[in-house]
Scaffold this motif. Sequence first.
Motif, mmCIF file in Angstrom:
data_model
loop_
_atom_site.group_PDB
_atom_site.id
_atom_site.type_symbol
_atom_site.label_atom_id
_atom_site.label_comp_id
_atom_site.label_asym_id
_atom_site.label_seq_id
_atom_site.Cartn_x
_atom_site.Cartn_y
_atom_site.Cartn_z
ATOM 1 N N UNK A 7 0.829 -1.205 0.000
ATOM 2 C CA UNK A 7 0.000 0.000 0.000
ATOM 3 C C UNK A 7 0.864 1.256 0.000
ATOM 4 N N UNK A 8 1.915 1.243 0.789
ATOM 5 C CA UNK A 8 2.806 2.406 0.828
ATOM 6 C C UNK A 8 3.576 2.558 -0.482
ATOM 7 N N UNK A 9 3.966 1.462 -1.110
ATOM 8 C CA UNK A 9 4.621 1.543 -2.418
ATOM 9 C C UNK A 9 3.673 2.132 -3.459
ATOM 10 N N UNK A 10 2.419 1.726 -3.413
ATOM 11 C CA UNK A 10 1.420 2.283 -4.324
ATOM 12 C C UNK A 10 1.299 3.788 -4.086
ATOM 13 N N UNK A 11 1.224 4.183 -2.824
ATOM 14 C CA UNK A 11 1.079 5.602 -2.485
ATOM 15 C C UNK A 11 2.263 6.420 -3.004
ATOM 16 N N UNK A 12 3.470 5.909 -2.845
ATOM 17 C CA UNK A 12 4.656 6.611 -3.340
ATOM 18 C C UNK A 12 4.580 6.752 -4.860
ATOM 19 N N UNK A 13 4.202 5.676 -5.534
ATOM 20 C CA UNK A 13 4.092 5.742 -6.989
ATOM 21 C C UNK A 13 3.036 6.747 -7.433
ATOM 22 N N UNK A 14 1.931 6.817 -6.715
ATOM 23 C CA UNK A 14 0.891 7.774 -7.079
ATOM 24 C C UNK A 14 1.395 9.210 -6.958
ATOM 25 N N UNK A 15 2.198 9.473 -5.945
ATOM 26 C CA UNK A 15 2.818 10.793 -5.810
ATOM 27 C C UNK A 15 3.739 11.099 -6.976
ATOM 28 N N UNK A 16 4.490 10.093 -7.394
ATOM 29 C CA UNK A 16 5.373 10.272 -8.557
ATOM 30 C C UNK A 16 4.552 10.502 -9.820
ATOM 31 N N UNK A 17 3.467 9.764 -9.964
ATOM 32 C CA UNK A 17 2.610 9.946 -11.130
ATOM 33 C C UNK A 17 2.074 11.373 -11.201
ATOM 34 N N UNK A 18 1.708 11.916 -10.069
ATOM 35 C CA UNK A 18 1.242 13.297 -10.013
ATOM 36 C C UNK A 18 2.325 14.239 -10.531
ATOM 37 N N UNK A 19 3.513 14.085 -9.990
ATOM 38 C CA UNK A 19 4.615 14.978 -10.373
ATOM 39 C C UNK A 19 4.940 14.854 -11.862
ATOM 40 N N UNK A 20 5.070 13.626 -12.352
ATOM 41 C CA UNK A 20 5.438 13.444 -13.760
ATOM 42 C C UNK A 20 4.338 13.906 -14.699
ATOM 43 N N UNK A 21 3.103 13.763 -14.291
ATOM 44 C CA UNK A 21 2.001 14.282 -15.090
ATOM 45 C C UNK A 21 2.148 15.791 -15.242
ATOM 46 N N UNK A 69 -7.854 6.262 -18.545
ATOM 47 C CA UNK A 69 -8.184 7.576 -19.092
ATOM 48 C C UNK A 69 -7.150 8.587 -18.616
ATOM 49 N N UNK A 70 -5.908 8.392 -19.032
ATOM 50 C CA UNK A 70 -4.828 9.283 -18.609
ATOM 51 C C UNK A 70 -5.002 10.633 -19.297
ATOM 52 N N UNK A 71 -5.144 11.632 -18.472
ATOM 53 C CA UNK A 71 -5.198 13.002 -18.959
ATOM 54 C C UNK A 71 -4.024 13.725 -18.317
ATOM 55 N N UNK A 72 -3.185 14.229 -19.098
ATOM 56 C CA UNK A 72 -1.999 14.897 -18.576
ATOM 57 C C UNK A 72 -2.376 16.320 -18.167
ATOM 58 N N UNK A 73 -3.244 16.392 -17.145
ATOM 59 C CA UNK A 73 -3.698 17.699 -16.674
ATOM 60 C C UNK A 73 -3.725 17.728 -15.148
ATOM 61 N N UNK A 74 -4.006 18.893 -14.613
ATOM 62 C CA UNK A 74 -3.972 19.089 -13.166
ATOM 63 C C UNK A 74 -5.020 18.252 -12.436
ATOM 64 N N UNK A 79 -5.957 13.871 -8.630
ATOM 65 C CA UNK A 79 -6.583 12.607 -8.224
ATOM 66 C C UNK A 79 -5.524 11.614 -7.747
ATOM 67 N N UNK A 80 -4.418 11.548 -8.458
ATOM 68 C CA UNK A 80 -3.336 10.642 -8.048
ATOM 69 C C UNK A 80 -2.769 11.053 -6.692
ATOM 70 N N UNK A 81 -2.550 12.339 -6.507
ATOM 71 C CA UNK A 81 -1.990 12.811 -5.241
ATOM 72 C C UNK A 81 -2.972 12.610 -4.089
ATOM 73 N N UNK A 82 -4.245 12.806 -4.353
ATOM 74 C CA UNK A 82 -5.258 12.581 -3.325
ATOM 75 C C UNK A 82 -5.234 11.131 -2.870
ATOM 76 N N UNK A 83 -5.189 10.186 -3.824
ATOM 77 C CA UNK A 83 -5.129 8.772 -3.457
ATOM 78 C C UNK A 83 -3.831 8.430 -2.744
ATOM 79 N N UNK A 84 -2.734 9.074 -3.126
ATOM 80 C CA UNK A 84 -1.462 8.843 -2.423
ATOM 81 C C UNK A 84 -1.621 9.192 -0.947
#
Length: 94
Positions: A7-21, A69-74, A79-84
Amino acid sequence: MDAKDLTLNIAVNLGRLCRWCMEGRRARVDQFLVETEEYVNALDLAPKSSRFLPTYEWFKKDFGSLRNNVRMDADWAESMLTWANILTHRASLL
């Protein structure tokens, strides 16, 4: 890995996804979506507490939608950061 670590690995990845987006790095987003899905699949098989299950089911549904439905927008990034953040806090229930 146990459910908490996954779960924590998923959360870290979601934070990274937010940043890279937000940086417009689509190749990295795609790479980490695949890795995150692997963690989710592993977490499906791991024992989880009943208190964590409602959050996890909600996350899986939302993540599936976001992944398809990847949208490269805020909004997508937020949403990714919220789930993180949610998963980081809820990992204590495991």
